[in-house]
Design a protein around this motif. Sequence first.
Motif, PDB file in Angstrom:
ATOM      1  N   VAL A  17      17.059   7.724  -5.209  1.00  9.77           N
ATOM      2  CA  VAL A  17      16.852   8.977  -5.956  1.00  9.77           C
ATOM      3  C   VAL A  17      15.472   9.565  -5.648  1.00  9.77           C
ATOM      4  O   VAL A  17      15.328  10.759  -5.364  1.00  9.77           O
ATOM      5  CB  VAL A  17      17.006   8.745  -7.485  1.00  9.77           C
ATOM      6  N   LEU A  18      14.456   8.699  -5.685  1.00  8.04           N
ATOM      7  CA  LEU A  18      13.088   9.147  -5.422  1.00  8.04           C
ATOM      8  C   LEU A  18      12.948   9.654  -3.985  1.00  8.04           C
ATOM      9  O   LEU A  18      12.367  10.706  -3.722  1.00  8.04           O
ATOM     10  CB  LEU A  18      12.119   7.992  -5.703  1.00  8.04           C
ATOM     11  N   GLN A  19      13.530   8.880  -3.073  1.00 10.13           N
ATOM     12  CA  GLN A  19      13.503   9.260  -1.655  1.00 10.13           C
ATOM     13  C   GLN A  19      14.172  10.626  -1.456  1.00 10.13           C
ATOM     14  O   GLN A  19      13.651  11.499  -0.765  1.00 10.13           O
ATOM     15  CB  GLN A  19      14.248   8.192  -0.845  1.00 10.13           C
ATOM     16  N   GLY A  20      15.313  10.796  -2.112  1.00  8.19           N
ATOM     17  CA  GLY A  20      16.060  12.055  -2.001  1.00  8.19           C
ATOM     18  C   GLY A  20      15.256  13.229  -2.536  1.00  8.19           C
ATOM     19  O   GLY A  20      15.219  14.305  -1.941  1.00  8.19           O
ATOM     20  N   ARG A  21      14.591  12.982  -3.652  1.00  6.13           N
ATOM     21  CA  ARG A  21      13.782  14.037  -4.282  1.00  6.13           C
ATOM     22  C   ARG A  21      12.633  14.447  -3.364  1.00  6.13           C
ATOM     23  O   ARG A  21      12.352  15.629  -3.184  1.00  6.13           O
ATOM     24  CB  ARG A  21      13.230  13.476  -5.599  1.00  6.13           C
ATOM     25  N   LEU A  22      11.976  13.440  -2.772  1.00  2.00           N
ATOM     26  CA  LEU A  22      10.850  13.729  -1.883  1.00  2.00           C
ATOM     27  C   LEU A  22      11.305  14.370  -0.579  1.00  2.00           C
ATOM     28  O   LEU A  22      10.654  15.286  -0.066  1.00  2.00           O
ATOM     29  CB  LEU A  22      10.060  12.443  -1.609  1.00  2.00           C
ATOM     30  N   PRO A  26       2.170  18.345   5.137  1.00  4.51           N
ATOM     31  CA  PRO A  26       3.309  17.641   4.529  1.00  4.51           C
ATOM     32  C   PRO A  26       2.882  16.280   3.961  1.00  4.51           C
ATOM     33  O   PRO A  26       2.090  15.579   4.589  1.00  4.51           O
ATOM     34  CB  PRO A  26       4.276  17.453   5.707  1.00  4.51           C
ATOM     35  N   VAL A  27       3.366  15.941   2.773  1.00  5.22           N
ATOM     36  CA  VAL A  27       2.986  14.650   2.186  1.00  5.22           C
ATOM     37  C   VAL A  27       3.678  13.527   2.954  1.00  5.22           C
ATOM     38  O   VAL A  27       4.754  13.714   3.513  1.00  5.22           O
ATOM     39  CB  VAL A  27       3.342  14.556   0.677  1.00  5.22           C
ATOM     40  N   GLU A  28       3.007  12.370   3.000  1.00  7.13           N
ATOM     41  CA  GLU A  28       3.604  11.199   3.649  1.00  7.13           C
ATOM     42  C   GLU A  28       4.029  10.240   2.554  1.00  7.13           C
ATOM     43  O   GLU A  28       3.318  10.070   1.561  1.00  7.13           O
ATOM     44  CB  GLU A  28       2.566  10.521   4.555  1.00  7.13           C
ATOM     45  N   LEU A  54       2.490   7.169  -1.660  1.00  4.79           N
ATOM     46  CA  LEU A  54       2.535   8.611  -1.414  1.00  4.79           C
ATOM     47  C   LEU A  54       1.128   9.084  -1.050  1.00  4.79           C
ATOM     48  O   LEU A  54       0.164   8.798  -1.768  1.00  4.79           O
ATOM     49  CB  LEU A  54       3.032   9.326  -2.673  1.00  4.79           C
ATOM     50  N   LYS A  55       1.013   9.771   0.086  1.00  2.00           N
ATOM     51  CA  LYS A  55      -0.298  10.247   0.530  1.00  2.00           C
ATOM     52  C   LYS A  55      -0.266  11.759   0.706  1.00  2.00           C
ATOM     53  O   LYS A  55       0.621  12.296   1.360  1.00  2.00           O
ATOM     54  CB  LYS A  55      -0.658   9.579   1.857  1.00  2.00           C
TER      55      LYS A  55
END
Lengths: 181, 128
Positions: free
Chosen positions: A111-116, A160-162, A177-178
């Motif tokens: 879910v978190l991966q999908g959101r990001l 873009p965030v990493e 998260l960076k």
Amino acid sequence: MLAQQYTAFHQAIRENGIILSFSGFVSEKVMFSLGEVLRARMQQEETDTGIAKRVFSIFVEQAQNVIRYSANRIAKEPTPPLSAGMIIVGIEEGRFFVVCGNEVLRRDVPVLQGRLDLLAGMNAEELKAHYRVKLKEPPEEGSLGGSIGLIEIVRRASAPVEFDFQDVGADLSFFCLKAYI
Amino acid sequence: MDRILLEATDRSPKVDFDFAGGRFALEGEAYPEDAAAFFGPLLQGLKQHVQAQPAAAIRFDVALSYFNSSSAKALMNLFMVLEEAAAAGAAVAIGWHYQEGDDSLQEAGEDFSADFTHARFEMIETPA
């Protein structure tokens, strides 16, 4: 021996341009104090006000995500809730960055991966529109408003965030998260 | 309703909700430890006021120098109440104060303003 041992640690932090680093249990008060130091430091260094505000804003959202969503969280009255995680602010090639890390449940990773992934694929206009929709929506289940925090981080970042996940044992995954400012 | 008057703290704004005078103001920084606990009573108060006096004029001034995303959500909730009151016929004006050169806050104000069609939303720049 002792100084030698910790000099290496200290040196490694310096060499990576890190100006603030915290690892351990984070509370709202810890976040506030670290933020105070970060602001004072940027003021002393005469950092551009606009950049300083964006660094601070991303720092707060990142730190509050650790506090709210770390899977390693102890909430035992009367002490304030403590969430294990990591908060790092540094400068790399003249640009500020904020990295946060905390454990999440492995089953929450998709879910978190999908959101990001969704946010990472949006341009500035799409992010703005998405932000406004989310501001008006009731919070998602299990969320304490953090989905807006992620949008805020992605919007304020200058690149873009990493992000990445590393499995830790059977049930947990370390989430990092960076964001560059 | 009794006026809500709260002094600013390190991380929460000064609040002045003068229901009888129809004047409301938030000023300072907003990233309270518990945004729901801080803003909840303010939202309840505003909702009750609008229900009790639907035709009363409202002046709402926001002069925040920083707010986190939880506070942004709370602001949106307050603004939705104001827009509904204006849609129902009340004269509602919101003043969004930001310091000259503060692009983030100017942009945030412009974003919020897009959600108002009945209430008046004024962008007020203060000299740096």
